[in-house]
Design an enzyme around this catalytic site. Structure first.
Site, PDB file in Angstrom:
ATOM      1  N   HIS A   1      -6.521  13.152  13.674  1.00  0.00           N
ATOM      2  CA  HIS A   1      -5.724  12.070  13.946  1.00  0.00           C
ATOM      3  C   HIS A   1      -3.629  13.078  14.253  1.00  0.00           C
ATOM      4  O   HIS A   1      -3.287  13.318  13.840  1.00  0.00           O
ATOM      5  CB  HIS A   1      -5.272  10.571  13.600  1.00  0.00           C
TER       6      HIS A   1
ATOM      7  N   HIS B   1       1.206  -1.143   0.404  1.00  0.00           N
ATOM      8  CA  HIS B   1      -0.151   0.188   0.003  1.00  0.00           C
ATOM      9  C   HIS B   1       1.383   0.879   0.622  1.00  0.00           C
ATOM     10  O   HIS B   1       1.762   1.218   1.034  1.00  0.00           O
ATOM     11  CB  HIS B   1      -0.396  -0.379   1.017  1.00  0.00           C
TER      12      HIS B   1
ATOM     13  N   GLU C   1      -3.038  15.017  11.100  1.00  0.00           N
ATOM     14  CA  GLU C   1      -4.262  14.942  10.204  1.00  0.00           C
ATOM     15  C   GLU C   1      -5.275  15.144  11.075  1.00  0.00           C
ATOM     16  O   GLU C   1      -6.252  14.574  11.441  1.00  0.00           O
ATOM     17  CB  GLU C   1      -3.898  13.507   9.976  1.00  0.00           C
TER      18      GLU C   1
ATOM     19  N   HIS D   1      -4.185   5.355  14.533  1.00  0.00           N
ATOM     20  CA  HIS D   1      -4.785   5.114  14.178  1.00  0.00           C
ATOM     21  C   HIS D   1      -4.739   4.142  13.133  1.00  0.00           C
ATOM     22  O   HIS D   1      -4.046   3.903  12.408  1.00  0.00           O
ATOM     23  CB  HIS D   1      -5.529   6.518  13.767  1.00  0.00           C
TER      24      HIS D   1
END
Length: 442
Positions: free
Chosen positions: A370, A296, A345, A376
């Site tokens: 976050h 990812h 964020e 998270h």
């Protein structure tokens, strides 16, 4: 909505490109040829320069525009009185301490109160220090009526508008910008504008950027194409108001709001040229890139705009979007992984479902925080679905989320901490993730 007099030119239209040297005139011959400040400007106009960077900034980062206007800005000045900022806050602001945990909110309803954009700004977080030109603030705006004979400029920050519900018409000194959800607009520091609601009440997100102006991120190994392409950014053509009518000008300066009364409209720029100007961008034109085999990729591949800092590779703010796209990698956990990050964020959802939060609770108009070095990642529903998904090519459709990411810790305002839309149980969403460890099963 303002009743524009017959002497006003309200042409709408755009010029393409990011950071170009633009030129535009609402009356033929209003732009001087070969000189910026002639002895006598055409039509009896005044020449005025607005600089968004130090005079000696390198050419690549030097921002300035020449405006040819009916009155110079100094003639729009009067005696200023303080204005109640309402729920608008500016960094540094530490009104309240909150526990170190993720935070999330439901959408704030528009309600029935008569609110212009100026009265409808609700600060959620602040970061850094506006006085040192570092950091940002994240807001939600609510608006139920247009600003009428009322104008504003922000001396503290550049402003990034992200509509979520309803259209905005930004009537600026440089021309008119119309934006709807899935589009954004940026108003540079010091530029006067008024906000109208052509389609009724509106709600959205607003980022105040105290630091370096937003620009396009470097593509690095990606090369010459993809991400946000310069040609898709649009800057308005010249339009002006020549109205002698009582008006109010509000200025945000030093973290406070100030107002003065005028006897004329201040959006009186007949022509301009330069590279310091407001602009809009359609987020649906973003060309995402992604992994094709496994793993990812970092969310940095979705950076649309960045505000640089003095530290290479570390942004003052990154504006990141998560748009419709194909997911094609094999043997890979496709949603965002569990992580802790030096950046903080603030995230909002414009439409659809965000792939990292499929268990409900994060809905369009909502937002989350976050913060720096707090853990998270996906909720349980997203983790379970991703762990057992058939890894064939899959298109994420009807979704658009975004993130204001900054290197600074974001302080939550007392307003945001206390509203009923705050999901007080969200900070422990990770407790729903069951223990899966079994040493007998490799």
């Amino acid at each position: 909505m303002n009743d524009i007099a017959a002497l006003s030119i309200t042409t709408t239209g755009y010029q393409s490109g990011f950071g170009n040297g633009f030129e535009t005139e609402a009356l033929p011959g209003a732009l001087p040829v070969g000189r910026n400040s002639p002895q006598r400007c055409a039509y009896g106009l005044y020449a005025e320069q607005i600089s968004g960077s130090p005079f000696t900034a390198p050419r690549a980062s030097n921002q300035r525009s020449w405006l040819y206007r009916i009155r110079p800005t100094v003639a729009h000045w009067g005696t200023f009185q303080p204005v109640d900022p309402g729920l608008w806050r500016t960094a540094p602001c530490a009104e309240i301490q909150v526990p170190p945990a993720p935070m999330r909110w439901d959408p704030i309803p528009l309600g029935d109160e008569a609110l212009t954009f100026l009265h409808g700004v609700r600060t959620i977080t602040t970061a850094g220090d506006a006085g040192t030109q570092a950091g940002m603030a994240a807001h939600v705006y609510l608006a139920t009526r247009s600003m009428t004979d009322e104008y504003f400029y922000n001396a503290d920050a550049e402003m990034l508008f992200v509509p979520q519900q309803g259209a905005l018409r930004l009537r600026t000194e440089f021309g008119i910008i119309d934006i709807t959800p899935c589009e954004i607009a940026v108003i540079p520091r010091g530029i006067k504008f008024s906000v109208e609601l052509p389609g009724g009440p509106a709600r959205g997100y607003l980022c105040e950027n105290y630091g370096g102006a937003f620009t396009l991120p470097e593509r690095g190994p990606i090369g010459a194409n993809c991400l946000a392409n310069p040609r898709d950014f649009l800057t308005p053509v010249a339009a002006y108001e020549d109205r002698d009518t009582p008006c109010r000008l509000v200025v945000k300066w030093g973290g406070a709001l100030w107002q003065t009364d005028l006897d004329h409209a201040p959006l009186d720029v007949v022509a301009w040229h330069g590279n310091y100007a407001p602009y809009k961008y359609d987020l649906r034109r973003f060309a995402p890139v992604g992994p094709l085999l496994f793993d990812h990729a970092d969310p940095s591949i979705f950076t649309t705009l960045t505000s640089p800092s003095e530290t290479a590779g570390t942004a003052n703010i990154d504006f990141v979007i998560f748009p419709e796209r194909w997911a094609v990698a094999e043997n890979t956990f496709r949603p965002p992984w569990y992580h802790m990050n030096i950046m903080s964020e603030f995230m909002g959802l414009i439409q659809g479902v965000y792939d990292g939060k499929t268990g409900g609770g994060f809905v369009p108009g909502g937002f989350s925080l976050h913060n720096t070095m707090l853990p998270h990642g996906p909720d349980r529903a997203a983790f379970d679905a991703a762990s057992h998904a058939d890894l064939k090519p899959h298109k994420l459709e009807g979704t658009l989320a975004f993130m204001f990411e900054t290197r600074y810790r974001q302080n939550v305002t007392a307003y945001a901490a206390g509203i009923p839309q705050r999901q007080t149980a969200y900070g422990t969403y990770g407790s729903a993730l069951a223990k899966r460890f079994d040493p007998s099963r490799p």
